[in-house]
Design an enzyme around this catalytic site. Structure first.
Site, short mmCIF file in Angstrom:
data_model
loop_
_atom_site.label_atom_id
_atom_site.label_comp_id
_atom_site.label_asym_id
_atom_site.label_seq_id
_atom_site.Cartn_x
_atom_site.Cartn_y
_atom_site.Cartn_z
N ILE A 65 10.15 -5.29 -1.44
CA ILE A 65 8.87 -4.58 -1.34
C ILE A 65 7.81 -5.56 -0.83
O ILE A 65 6.92 -5.98 -1.58
CB ILE A 65 8.44 -3.98 -2.70
CG1 ILE A 65 9.60 -3.25 -3.38
CG2 ILE A 65 7.27 -3.02 -2.52
CD1 ILE A 65 9.27 -2.70 -4.77
N PRO A 66 7.88 -5.96 0.42
CA PRO A 66 6.83 -6.84 0.94
C PRO A 66 5.50 -6.10 0.96
O PRO A 66 5.45 -4.91 1.28
CB PRO A 66 7.31 -7.17 2.36
CG PRO A 66 8.28 -6.10 2.71
CD PRO A 66 8.90 -5.64 1.43
N HIS A 67 4.44 -6.79 0.58
CA HIS A 67 3.16 -6.09 0.48
C HIS A 67 2.01 -7.06 0.69
O HIS A 67 2.18 -8.28 0.54
CB HIS A 67 3.03 -5.41 -0.89
CG HIS A 67 3.17 -6.36 -2.04
ND1 HIS A 67 4.41 -6.68 -2.58
CD2 HIS A 67 2.28 -7.08 -2.74
CE1 HIS A 67 4.24 -7.54 -3.56
NE2 HIS A 67 2.96 -7.80 -3.69
N ALA A 68 0.86 -6.51 1.01
CA ALA A 68 -0.31 -7.36 1.23
C ALA A 68 -1.58 -6.57 1.04
O ALA A 68 -1.65 -5.38 1.37
CB ALA A 68 -0.28 -7.95 2.63
N ILE A 103 4.17 -2.33 2.08
CA ILE A 103 2.90 -1.71 1.67
C ILE A 103 1.73 -2.57 2.14
O ILE A 103 1.76 -3.80 2.01
CB ILE A 103 2.81 -1.60 0.13
CG1 ILE A 103 3.97 -0.78 -0.42
CG2 ILE A 103 1.48 -0.99 -0.30
CD1 ILE A 103 4.11 -0.86 -1.94
#
Lengths: 150, 116
Positions: A65-68, A103
């Site tokens: 779930i890569p997110h920033a 996300i």
């Protein structure tokens, strides 16, 4: 409560995405998200990569779930890329990843971002959901599976 | 009877807080080591590591103080003293205090006194 229908827009779930490695998987997912949500892909990649440096967002069982949180995003948005072949993602369990949920959200909505991350992590802990996600014939079917978890 | 719960975020005030309890007429309490949800997620669960920056200034651990009081008179005496000790519970990061009704209990040697 975070709603998948509000953050996963039409066309932002895709299957059979080609990637050779983690960087390729991030780039492919970022491309999907940037194109669908009108974001700057380069800035999104930089923000996501910076977050990955803290620790991998590969939560195990083939899921990442890569997110920033970043400027220039109007609302928290998600894209889902199922890779054609799993890639090493420095995941918690050491296993390769083929389900990438990316996300991006505005810094002003950390609460919404946190709620979505938590909801997604809970959904993805379910082995039946992961199995169904891996068997979905196309992007819209994958999106429907996710919407069903609202 | 009420269960009085106080989550003290500023552990350095524990001694003064317990003195405040005694001063307010609450002679007994149980003190638990505890940890906040946000801090735990950010520092112990890798997926939430990106939220560490929002935890700056927060203490990693806190104390949860449980005590049984006969009624809320003792709480009324305690809260102004706590406010003075921790610098105002309305300020974020200081602590939270609340009561819950106790339907039944047994074995309480001594509860708060009846002083006004």
């Amino acid at each position: 409560m975070a709603s998948y229908r509000n953050v996963l827009r039409d066309g932002l779930a895709a299957v059979g995405i080609a990637a050779k490695d983690k960087a390729g998987a991030l780039e492919a997912a970022a491309g999907l998200l940037a194109a669908g949500a009108g974001l700057d892909k380069g800035r999104l990649l930089v923000a996501v990569a910076a977050r990955e440096k803290l620790s991998s967002t590969g939560i195990g069982e083939g899921v990442a779930i890569p997110h920033a949180l970043m400027e220039g995003v109007a609302a928290t948005t998600m894209a889902v890329a199922r890779l054609a072949e799993p890639v090493d993602f420095d995941a918690e369990d050491g296993g390769p990843v083929d389900l990438v949920f990316m996300i991006a959200g505005p810094r002003s909505d950390t609460g919404g971002h946190l709620k979505l991350l938590s909801k997604l992590a809970r959904t993805l802990h379910d082995p039946e959901f992961r199995k169904a996600a891996r068997e979905a014939p196309d992007g819209p079917a994958l999106a429907r599976l996710i919407y069903d978890r609202d | 009877m009420k269960l009085l719960v106080f989550v003290l975020n500023k552990e350095e005030f524990l001694e003064e807080v317990l003195e405040a309890y005694v001063e307010a007429g609450i002679p007994g309490a149980t003190i638990l080591d505890s940890e906040g949800l946000g801090y735990f997620l950010a520092y112990e669960v890798p997926l939430f590591a990106g939220f560490k920056e929002f935890m700056k200034g927060n203490k990693p651990y806190n104390k949860t103080i449980l005590s049984v009081v006969k009624d809320e008179k003792a709480v009324g005496r305690l809260v102004p003293i706590l406010d003075e000790v921790v610098g105002g519970l309305q300020n974020p990061g200081t602590g939270v205090i609340f009561t819950l009704p106790i339907e039944w209990g047994y074995g309480f040697a001594r509860l708060d006194d009846d002083e006004e």
